[in-house]
Design a protein around this motif. Structure first.
Motif, PDB file in Angstrom:
ATOM      1  N   VAL A  76      47.947  29.831  33.778  1.00  0.00           N
ATOM      2  CA  VAL A  76      46.498  29.646  33.920  1.00  0.00           C
ATOM      3  C   VAL A  76      46.148  28.159  33.876  1.00  0.00           C
ATOM      4  O   VAL A  76      45.305  27.683  34.644  1.00  0.00           O
ATOM      5  CB  VAL A  76      45.732  30.406  32.815  1.00  0.00           C
ATOM      6  CG1 VAL A  76      44.230  30.145  32.929  1.00  0.00           C
ATOM      7  CG2 VAL A  76      46.015  31.893  32.894  1.00  0.00           C
TER       8      VAL A  76
ATOM      9  N   TYR B 128      40.581  25.387  29.005  1.00  0.00           N
ATOM     10  CA  TYR B 128      40.129  26.456  29.901  1.00  0.00           C
ATOM     11  C   TYR B 128      41.073  27.655  29.817  1.00  0.00           C
ATOM     12  O   TYR B 128      40.620  28.811  29.718  1.00  0.00           O
ATOM     13  CB  TYR B 128      40.065  25.945  31.340  1.00  0.00           C
ATOM     14  CG  TYR B 128      39.789  27.037  32.351  1.00  0.00           C
ATOM     15  CD1 TYR B 128      38.493  27.475  32.589  1.00  0.00           C
ATOM     16  CD2 TYR B 128      40.840  27.652  33.046  1.00  0.00           C
ATOM     17  CE1 TYR B 128      38.238  28.495  33.502  1.00  0.00           C
ATOM     18  CE2 TYR B 128      40.595  28.670  33.954  1.00  0.00           C
ATOM     19  CZ  TYR B 128      39.298  29.083  34.176  1.00  0.00           C
ATOM     20  OH  TYR B 128      39.045  30.098  35.074  1.00  0.00           O
TER      21      TYR B 128
ATOM     22  N   LYS C  80      40.157  31.508  28.751  1.00  0.00           N
ATOM     23  CA  LYS C  80      40.414  32.681  29.588  1.00  0.00           C
ATOM     24  C   LYS C  80      41.265  33.709  28.854  1.00  0.00           C
ATOM     25  O   LYS C  80      41.158  34.914  29.102  1.00  0.00           O
ATOM     26  CB  LYS C  80      41.112  32.266  30.886  1.00  0.00           C
ATOM     27  CG  LYS C  80      40.243  31.469  31.839  1.00  0.00           C
ATOM     28  CD  LYS C  80      39.064  32.265  32.367  1.00  0.00           C
ATOM     29  CE  LYS C  80      39.473  33.333  33.365  1.00  0.00           C
ATOM     30  NZ  LYS C  80      38.285  34.015  33.963  1.00  0.00           N
TER      31      LYS C  80
END
Length: 242
Positions: A187, A138, A142
């Motif tokens: 993140v 993920y 991003k």
């Protein structure tokens, strides 16, 4: 000293010998028959496995009306506006997913004007690092490089699957594909990443999925066993659309 007479025992032994010999022959015969049956069964099972791998018909696609629609929030690759949408629910620690990954990459190259691949994350409870690898994927998405991270995770499963905490390995992967390591880690450990993965997993459970990879083409769950099965299904979808 009186000499012991062995004649009686010799006579009785000689009488038993033919019986013992016949019993042994019978036992050997039975063992040979059973051994042959066992070998035949094993050979038959092996043949069935080979035939299952080489031929046959894949399972009929199943309509899934509750499949969530593809949105801008989905992780995608291939043709952004592709009219053929292939969805995979995947676990990055899943060996089968790693096996299918090269097929999907090949399909992207074969259908550059049609195929859009959507990756939805379904970390299985049986894989201890499935969630942490999902957060890494993920974070890479991003930051603009999901595809390379996905490939590194699959290609190097053996290096991180058994680790108690593979975070440092994933950070090295991020560096290798040109991502800022501190931003990546931030993140990866964010609440946003956890929520994203949790939502994808909840979707998979709601669809009744219990294994990875699970594939969908349109609104139908498909069960391709190899790349040729994919091609047949994709070609049929293209013909239907055209």
């Amino acid at each position: 000293m009186q000499k012991k007479d062995y004649s009686a025992s010799q006579d009785s032994t000689s009488k038993l010998t033919p019986k013992l010999s016949e019993d042994r022959k019978d036992l050997f015969k039975k063992a040979t028959i059973w051994g042959g049956l066992i070998l035949a069964s094993v050979a038959g099972l092996a043949l069935l496995i080979i035939l299952a791998q080489r031929g046959g018909t894949p399972q009929t696609p199943i309509e899934k009306a509750n499949l969530p629609p593809v949105t801008e929030a989905d992780i995608t690759s291939g043709k952004a506006e592709g009219n053929v949408v292939l969805i995979e629910y995947a676990d990055f620690q899943c060996p089968a997913c790693a096996t299918y990954n090269p097929m999907l990459k090949t399909l992207e190259g074969e259908y550059p004007d049609n195929l859009k691949i959507v990756y939805r994350i379904f970390p299985l409870n049986t894989h201890k690092n499935a969630e942490s690898s999902a957060y890494a994927a993920y974070a890479a998405w991003k930051m603009g490089n999901f595809v390379d991270m996905k490939d590194l995770l699959y290609d190097n499963q053996g290096d991180w699957s058994g680790e108690n905490d593979p975070t440092t390995i994933f950070i090295e992967y991020a560096k290798d594909i040109g991502l800022n390591s501190s931003d990546f880690e931030k993140v990866m450990k964010s609440k946003e990443a956890k929520n994203f993965v949790s939502e994808d997993k909840a979707e998979a459970v709601n669809l009744g999925l219990n294994a990875t990879p699970s594939f969908f083409l349109g609104k139908k769950q498909i069960f391709p066993r190899n790349i040729d099965d994919f091609r047949i299904l994709i070609n049929a979808e293209i013909e239907k659309i055209n």
